[in-house]
Design a protein around this motif. Sequence first.
Motif, PDB file in Angstrom:
ATOM      1  N   LEU A  62     -11.249  -2.622   2.022  1.00  0.00           N
ATOM      2  CA  LEU A  62     -10.312  -1.501   1.889  1.00  0.00           C
ATOM      3  C   LEU A  62      -9.567  -1.245   3.187  1.00  0.00           C
ATOM      4  O   LEU A  62      -8.369  -0.951   3.197  1.00  0.00           O
ATOM      5  N   TRP A  63     -10.286  -1.364   4.303  1.00  0.00           N
ATOM      6  CA  TRP A  63      -9.642  -1.159   5.620  1.00  0.00           C
ATOM      7  C   TRP A  63      -8.643  -2.278   5.902  1.00  0.00           C
ATOM      8  O   TRP A  63      -7.545  -2.017   6.403  1.00  0.00           O
ATOM      9  N   GLN A  64      -9.008  -3.492   5.585  1.00  0.00           N
ATOM     10  CA  GLN A  64      -8.090  -4.613   5.784  1.00  0.00           C
ATOM     11  C   GLN A  64      -6.816  -4.421   4.967  1.00  0.00           C
ATOM     12  O   GLN A  64      -5.709  -4.665   5.461  1.00  0.00           O
ATOM     13  N   ASP A  65      -6.949  -3.956   3.738  1.00  0.00           N
ATOM     14  CA  ASP A  65      -5.786  -3.755   2.861  1.00  0.00           C
ATOM     15  C   ASP A  65      -4.879  -2.643   3.383  1.00  0.00           C
ATOM     16  O   ASP A  65      -3.654  -2.760   3.342  1.00  0.00           O
ATOM     17  N   ARG A  66      -5.476  -1.563   3.867  1.00  0.00           N
ATOM     18  CA  ARG A  66      -4.700  -0.391   4.268  1.00  0.00           C
ATOM     19  C   ARG A  66      -4.140  -0.510   5.682  1.00  0.00           C
ATOM     20  O   ARG A  66      -3.015  -0.091   5.961  1.00  0.00           O
ATOM     21  N   PHE A  67      -4.930  -1.065   6.603  1.00  0.00           N
ATOM     22  CA  PHE A  67      -4.546  -1.061   8.021  1.00  0.00           C
ATOM     23  C   PHE A  67      -4.231  -2.448   8.587  1.00  0.00           C
ATOM     24  O   PHE A  67      -3.909  -2.574   9.769  1.00  0.00           O
ATOM     25  N   ASN A  68      -4.336  -3.469   7.762  1.00  0.00           N
ATOM     26  CA  ASN A  68      -4.091  -4.840   8.220  1.00  0.00           C
ATOM     27  C   ASN A  68      -4.940  -5.203   9.441  1.00  0.00           C
ATOM     28  O   ASN A  68      -4.499  -5.927  10.342  1.00  0.00           O
ATOM     29  N   GLN A  69      -6.156  -4.670   9.465  1.00  0.00           N
ATOM     30  CA  GLN A  69      -7.057  -4.892  10.595  1.00  0.00           C
ATOM     31  C   GLN A  69      -8.446  -5.251  10.074  1.00  0.00           C
ATOM     32  O   GLN A  69      -8.888  -4.734   9.046  1.00  0.00           O
ATOM     33  N   ASP A  70      -9.128  -6.118  10.798  1.00  0.00           N
ATOM     34  CA  ASP A  70     -10.547  -6.327  10.556  1.00  0.00           C
ATOM     35  C   ASP A  70     -11.337  -5.239  11.276  1.00  0.00           C
ATOM     36  O   ASP A  70     -10.826  -4.586  12.195  1.00  0.00           O
TER      37      ASP A  70
END
Length: 543
Positions: free
Chosen positions: A330-338
Amino acid sequence: MQEPIKLETLNDLDLSKDFNIGLACTRPAIPGFDMNSTALIVDHGDESNELHQAYSYQQLDKASNQCAALLSELGLIKGDRVMLWLPNVIEFPIAFYGTVKLGGIAVPSSILLSGDEIDYLAKDSGAKVLITTAALAEKLHLDTLEESELAHVLIIDELAETASTSSKIKFQSFANLLASSSDDEIAVNTCYNDPAYLVYTSGTTGYPKGVLHAHRALLGRLPAAYHWFDYQSDKTDRILHSGKFNWTYVLGTAMMDPMLLGKTVVVYNGDATAETWPKLIAKHQCTIFIGVPTIYRQIIQKTEFSAKDVPTLRHCMCAGEHLSDEMLGLWQDRFNQDIYEAIGMSECSYYLSHHPARPIRPGSAGCPQTGHKIHLLDENLEPVKDGEEGMLCIDEQDLGLFIEYWQLPDTTQATRKGGYFLTGDYAKRDEEGYVWFLGRRDDIINSFGFRISPHEIERVLKTHPDVADCVALEEEIGPDKNLVVASVIRHESSTLDETSLLAFANEHLAQYKVPKKIYFTQLFPRTANGKVLRKQMKADLKN
């Protein structure tokens, strides 16, 4: 200024030579370093008249020198303990670095602790000075502290005229003493192996146990700078941490570790919501964000913030509890970050982690950091094969390894065998070198990033006159979500209810240790020898 230390030279250090955490972190040994660079920003939130405080390395060096001088004037010498019972304020790093510059031992203490708990730490540590706020000082039990070695309570804010009714303990203004003290460096020689700070962690006897660290611990943390952080050598990174300085996790990653390398750290002191952290990242143009998985979960579930709102953010880190695969996605999808996860412990900080140099394996703890000697061993201290379960053991020569459990020689000795520190944590390693954490073979509760000994909770609840017996447990309420609960046997004819017992717990325990539920029962499942079957009780809760 001390000599620069590099990761590749750690194994060649002469540990008898002089080294001091306070000097290393307030005067970074970086060629051409500008001491006017910002070391620390403390943001007090929108409701404060002073929205944030910023301190340069020059100011921090000067103020911590003054702190060392004032402690010396109070009669403290090398090896004396100073308790820091403070929120996220400028005075914390000033007092911490000032104490260790003097050769003293800093004792960070959580502001969530009750008066009973802080009394115990003061007595156990033998602290001679306590630095705190006026509000927290109100919780002190001065009558019981008369029996301790505590002689001075230094208040960082408003000092009430009637602050102390003690004939032995003197209350004074920290600010006034600091202002009148010299900022000249006090020449107290400390070497790598000298003690520097004492942190308390959950014990198995019902009381917290002290974990004593040496000055070398700072260099033992250096591998994380290369294998968990992702610093940019050509840029000035700004690191925001969502935690409190007193927690070992924050003391390292939001204070000592970045300051050793001349970075800028940002912390928050105020009431926080899920929106607080993205707003602070944007406000202070932070490049690295560190928190527990619960914070990331709250941002995803309770806000609409996304990558466009935090354009400077490029690296996210977490520890303290397991990060679920779902939340990472979910974080990768929203913030483009690992989110790069790590595992560590109070005795050795973080030694397993993910890092951009290798792909994240969701569910694993990452890989051992280069610079730490980590082994997976069986019960005979022999290496296990890939895919087999073993205990995580750390080489006793590891620079980051603690000195001892404070005043507990038998406990210290029990964790060291065959040249290894036995962590008590079990894991498996796959063929690519990733470590898959299995957990502890003890009863420690892990709830929202806090590791809590059930015995501490049980010890307090059993002092209630209506409690015959009790067992503290963790209850799983969702993926990677555990609550502290207690199963209680009442005395015969008692009418004790959940509300009354929780009120009692709130009065005598730190908030994070207070059970969220009370289950009343008539008996506990036990072995033939009378030992409580905690695993069965946890399974019963789940079912």
